[in-house]
Design an enzyme around this catalytic site. Structure first.
Site, PDB file in Angstrom:
ATOM      1  N   CYS A   1       0.825  -1.230   0.000  1.00  0.00           N
ATOM      2  CA  CYS A   1       0.000   0.000   0.000  1.00  0.00           C
ATOM      3  C   CYS A   1       0.849   1.267   0.000  1.00  0.00           C
ATOM      4  O   CYS A   1       0.345   2.356  -0.263  1.00  0.00           O
ATOM      5  CB  CYS A   1      -0.941  -0.001   1.198  1.00  0.00           C
ATOM      6  SG  CYS A   1      -1.985  -1.456   1.262  1.00  0.00           S
TER       7      CYS A   1
ATOM      8  N   HIS B   1      -2.865   6.988   3.116  1.00  0.00           N
ATOM      9  CA  HIS B   1      -3.379   5.726   2.575  1.00  0.00           C
ATOM     10  C   HIS B   1      -4.771   5.501   3.152  1.00  0.00           C
ATOM     11  O   HIS B   1      -5.020   5.735   4.340  1.00  0.00           O
ATOM     12  CB  HIS B   1      -2.423   4.590   2.948  1.00  0.00           C
ATOM     13  CG  HIS B   1      -2.983   3.245   2.623  1.00  0.00           C
ATOM     14  ND1 HIS B   1      -3.525   2.947   1.394  1.00  0.00           N
ATOM     15  CD2 HIS B   1      -3.104   2.110   3.376  1.00  0.00           C
ATOM     16  CE1 HIS B   1      -3.957   1.698   1.400  1.00  0.00           C
ATOM     17  NE2 HIS B   1      -3.717   1.170   2.588  1.00  0.00           N
TER      18      HIS B   1
ATOM     19  N   ASN C   1     -10.206   0.174   0.584  1.00  0.00           N
ATOM     20  CA  ASN C   1      -8.747   0.190   0.548  1.00  0.00           C
ATOM     21  C   ASN C   1      -8.275  -0.409  -0.773  1.00  0.00           C
ATOM     22  O   ASN C   1      -8.405  -1.609  -0.990  1.00  0.00           O
ATOM     23  CB  ASN C   1      -8.221  -0.627   1.741  1.00  0.00           C
ATOM     24  CG  ASN C   1      -6.714  -0.728   1.775  1.00  0.00           C
ATOM     25  OD1 ASN C   1      -6.033  -0.383   0.804  1.00  0.00           O
ATOM     26  ND2 ASN C   1      -6.184  -1.227   2.880  1.00  0.00           N
TER      27      ASN C   1
HETATM   28  O1  UT7 Z   1      -3.527  -1.378   3.853  1.00  0.00           O
HETATM   29  C1  UT7 Z   1      -3.338  -1.734   5.195  1.00  0.00           C
HETATM   30  C2  UT7 Z   1      -4.300  -2.817   5.467  1.00  0.00           C
HETATM   31  N1  UT7 Z   1      -5.045  -2.981   6.610  1.00  0.00           N
HETATM   32  C3  UT7 Z   1      -5.401  -2.136   7.583  1.00  0.00           C
HETATM   33  O2  UT7 Z   1      -5.046  -1.010   7.699  1.00  0.00           O
HETATM   34  C4  UT7 Z   1      -6.328  -2.741   8.594  1.00  0.00           C
HETATM   35  C5  UT7 Z   1      -6.057  -2.291   9.993  1.00  0.00           C
HETATM   36  N2  UT7 Z   1      -7.013  -2.848  10.904  1.00  0.00           N
HETATM   37  C6  UT7 Z   1      -8.333  -2.443  10.970  1.00  0.00           C
HETATM   38  O3  UT7 Z   1      -8.744  -1.561  10.214  1.00  0.00           O
HETATM   39  C7  UT7 Z   1      -9.218  -3.067  12.019  1.00  0.00           C
HETATM   40  O4  UT7 Z   1      -8.432  -3.822  12.913  1.00  0.00           O
HETATM   41  C8  UT7 Z   1     -10.340  -3.977  11.411  1.00  0.00           C
HETATM   42  C9  UT7 Z   1     -11.339  -3.110  10.651  1.00  0.00           C
HETATM   43  C10 UT7 Z   1      -9.728  -5.012  10.485  1.00  0.00           C
HETATM   44  C11 UT7 Z   1     -11.073  -4.670  12.556  1.00  0.00           C
HETATM   45  O5  UT7 Z   1     -11.646  -3.700  13.425  1.00  0.00           O
HETATM   46  P1  UT7 Z   1     -11.526  -3.881  14.995  1.00  0.00           P
HETATM   47  O6  UT7 Z   1     -12.251  -2.751  15.610  1.00  0.00           O
HETATM   48  O7  UT7 Z   1     -10.070  -4.052  15.325  1.00  0.00           O
HETATM   49  O8  UT7 Z   1     -12.349  -5.199  15.235  1.00  0.00           O
HETATM   50  P2  UT7 Z   1     -11.849  -6.560  15.928  1.00  0.00           P
HETATM   51  O9  UT7 Z   1     -10.934  -7.282  15.013  1.00  0.00           O
HETATM   52  O10 UT7 Z   1     -11.377  -6.241  17.322  1.00  0.00           O
HETATM   53  O11 UT7 Z   1     -13.196  -7.330  16.057  1.00  0.00           O
HETATM   54  C12 UT7 Z   1     -14.235  -6.924  16.958  1.00  0.00           C
HETATM   55  C13 UT7 Z   1     -15.380  -7.872  16.789  1.00  0.00           C
HETATM   56  C14 UT7 Z   1     -14.981  -9.344  16.792  1.00  0.00           C
HETATM   57  O12 UT7 Z   1     -16.016 -10.060  17.388  1.00  0.00           O
HETATM   58  P3  UT7 Z   1     -15.900 -10.549  18.924  1.00  0.00           P
HETATM   59  O13 UT7 Z   1     -14.658 -11.395  18.977  1.00  0.00           O
HETATM   60  O14 UT7 Z   1     -15.776  -9.289  19.728  1.00  0.00           O
HETATM   61  O15 UT7 Z   1     -17.159 -11.275  19.151  1.00  0.00           O
HETATM   62  C15 UT7 Z   1     -14.922  -9.706  15.328  1.00  0.00           C
HETATM   63  O16 UT7 Z   1     -15.142 -11.067  15.096  1.00  0.00           O
HETATM   64  O17 UT7 Z   1     -15.982  -7.637  15.494  1.00  0.00           O
HETATM   65  C16 UT7 Z   1     -16.058  -8.880  14.785  1.00  0.00           C
HETATM   66  N3  UT7 Z   1     -15.938  -8.606  13.354  1.00  0.00           N
HETATM   67  C17 UT7 Z   1     -17.009  -8.320  12.595  1.00  0.00           C
HETATM   68  N4  UT7 Z   1     -18.318  -8.236  12.874  1.00  0.00           N
HETATM   69  C18 UT7 Z   1     -19.150  -7.924  11.854  1.00  0.00           C
HETATM   70  C19 UT7 Z   1     -14.815  -8.566  12.589  1.00  0.00           C
HETATM   71  N5  UT7 Z   1     -15.150  -8.276  11.334  1.00  0.00           N
HETATM   72  C20 UT7 Z   1     -16.492  -8.119  11.304  1.00  0.00           C
HETATM   73  C21 UT7 Z   1     -17.403  -7.803  10.279  1.00  0.00           C
HETATM   74  N6  UT7 Z   1     -18.713  -7.713  10.601  1.00  0.00           N
HETATM   75  N7  UT7 Z   1     -17.012  -7.583   9.006  1.00  0.00           N
END
Ligand code: UT7
Length: 328
Positions: free
Chosen positions: A111, A255, A285
């Site tokens: 990226c 980004h 993204n």
């Molecule tokens: O180009 C660079 C590439 N990537 C990035 O910059 C990504 C960087 N990371 C992020 O943007 C965030 O970490 C994410 C958007 C990927 C995830 O957000 P988060 O606030 O860190 O969520 P989390 O991983 O802590 O998940 C919270 C909850 C989990 O459920 P439990 O364990 O609390 O029951 C996940 O399973 O949200 C759940 N979850 C979802 N729920 C509904 C994860 N993805 C989803 C989804 N829909 N799509």
């Protein structure tokens, strides 16, 4: 020596995928995706190969620059989703746009690719008196290697391409390129020749080998922490190099991964979100294409004007990061 961005061109696929469309593949909902990422919809390449999107963006940029394709001396294409292991996308695009006098190569800094490529273009222009124009093309079809069973990552990405034609100039320019390979396993996809059952001691095995072959694996939390740290860090390094402050910058073009990452970085920098260009709501993204797509859009809608001072800052797999402060 700085560079002048003479023109932009971009291409996004015809097909749009809304947040609701993802409920067909995974357990998710529009509200979660909007509030956790800021993304509302994204484009998905259907019939369009990666080279095609890049070539379309390039043709528009070349036309707007008012130059002949024959005058281009170098094409640098950035992509993590090349249609071929070889030849490079740059060579294919060279042929499609008729840049018969150009050298061509691909650059993969994930990226952060556009930052690396623009900086590489500047270095070529600075050291080669015979080089007049460089075409930098970022083209990505992330949809071809995301895991549509992984709700934490599949909802983030989109496809698209953007290109710029650049020439030498004495405008303000400073850059910073960096990488932290210790985080390589946080965001990765296997290439063709390594089967998932192959174990590499002290390698990329952590949290990776169980993933489907050629699909993107992401440790969202680690990448999030990294991103919110390096966005302000990279800007501060450049600013101190050339003795400017955040007040001297008219627009920040980060980004486009997650609006919460941008908001946190803005807060750390003490800069209002009004100064940040954000397009991830409608493109998601798009990896290396995200910065030039955002840049092109803000120029097109009149937000960014000639003479504005800009801070472009990228981060991504590698883990790579870096930025450019420049005058448009
Ligand atoms: O180009 C660079 C590439 N990537 C990035 O910059 C990504 C960087 N990371 C992020 O943007 C965030 O970490 C994410 C958007 C990927 C995830 O957000 P988060 O606030 O860190 O969520 P989390 O991983 O802590 O998940 C919270 C909850 C989990 O459920 P439990 O364990 O609390 O029951 C996940 O399973 O949200 C759940 N979850 C979802 N729920 C509904 C994860 N993805 C989803 C989804 N829909 N799509």
């Amino acid at each position: 020596m700085g560079i002048n961005i003479m023109s932009f061109g971009y291409y996004v696929p015809e097909q749009t995928l809304t947040n609701n469309d993802f409920t067909r593949f995974v357990e998710t909902n529009d509200e979660w995706i909007r509030t956790r990422t800021g993304i509302v919809e994204r484009r998905m390449a259907g019939w369009e190969p990666t080279w095609y999107m890049g070539a379309q963006a390039s043709l528009k940029a070349i036309e707007k620059a008012g130059i002949s394709p024959e005058d281009i001396g170098l094409i640098i294409t950035t992509t993590v989703t090349s249609d071929f292991l070889t030849p490079s996308m740059a060579s294919v695009i060279q042929d499609k746009v008729g840049a018969v006098n150009s050298a061509a190569f691909d650059l993969n800094a994930a990226c952060t690719g556009f930052i690396y490529a623009l900086d590489t273009a500047r270095r070529f222009l600075a050291t080669d008196d015979n080089l007049k124009y460089v075409l930098v093309v970022a083209t990505e079809a992330l949809s071809r290697f995301i895991d549509f069973n992984d709700r934490g990552s599949c909802i983030l990405f989109g496809d698209g391409a953007a290109a710029v034609v650049v020439e030498k100039s004495d405008k303000l320019y400073a850059s910073h390129l960096a990488s932290d390979g210790s985080g390589a396993s946080y965001l990765c996809a296997r290439s063709l020749n390594i089967a998932p059952e192959v174990k590499i001691e002290n390698g990329f095995d952590d949290g990776f080998t169980d993933n489907p072959l050629h699909k993107l694996y992401q440790n969202g939390k680690e990448v999030y922490k990294f991103a919110t740290n390096v966005l302000p860090k990279s800007f501060n390094i450049i600013a101190s190099k050339i003795g400017i402050t955040k007040e001297d910058v008219d627009w920040f073009i980060p980004h486009q991964a997650n609006v919460r990452i941008i908001e946190t970085a803005a807060k750390k920098l003490g800069v209002s979100m009004d100064k940040f260009v954000v397009t991830l709501d409608h493109y998601g993204n798009t990896s290396s294409a995200s910065i030039p797509l955002a840049f092109a859009e803000a120029v097109e809608d009149g937000r960014i004007k000639r003479g504005d001072k800009l801070a472009l800052i990228g981060f991504g797999a590698g883990l790579t990061y870096g930025g450019i402060v420049m005058e448009y």
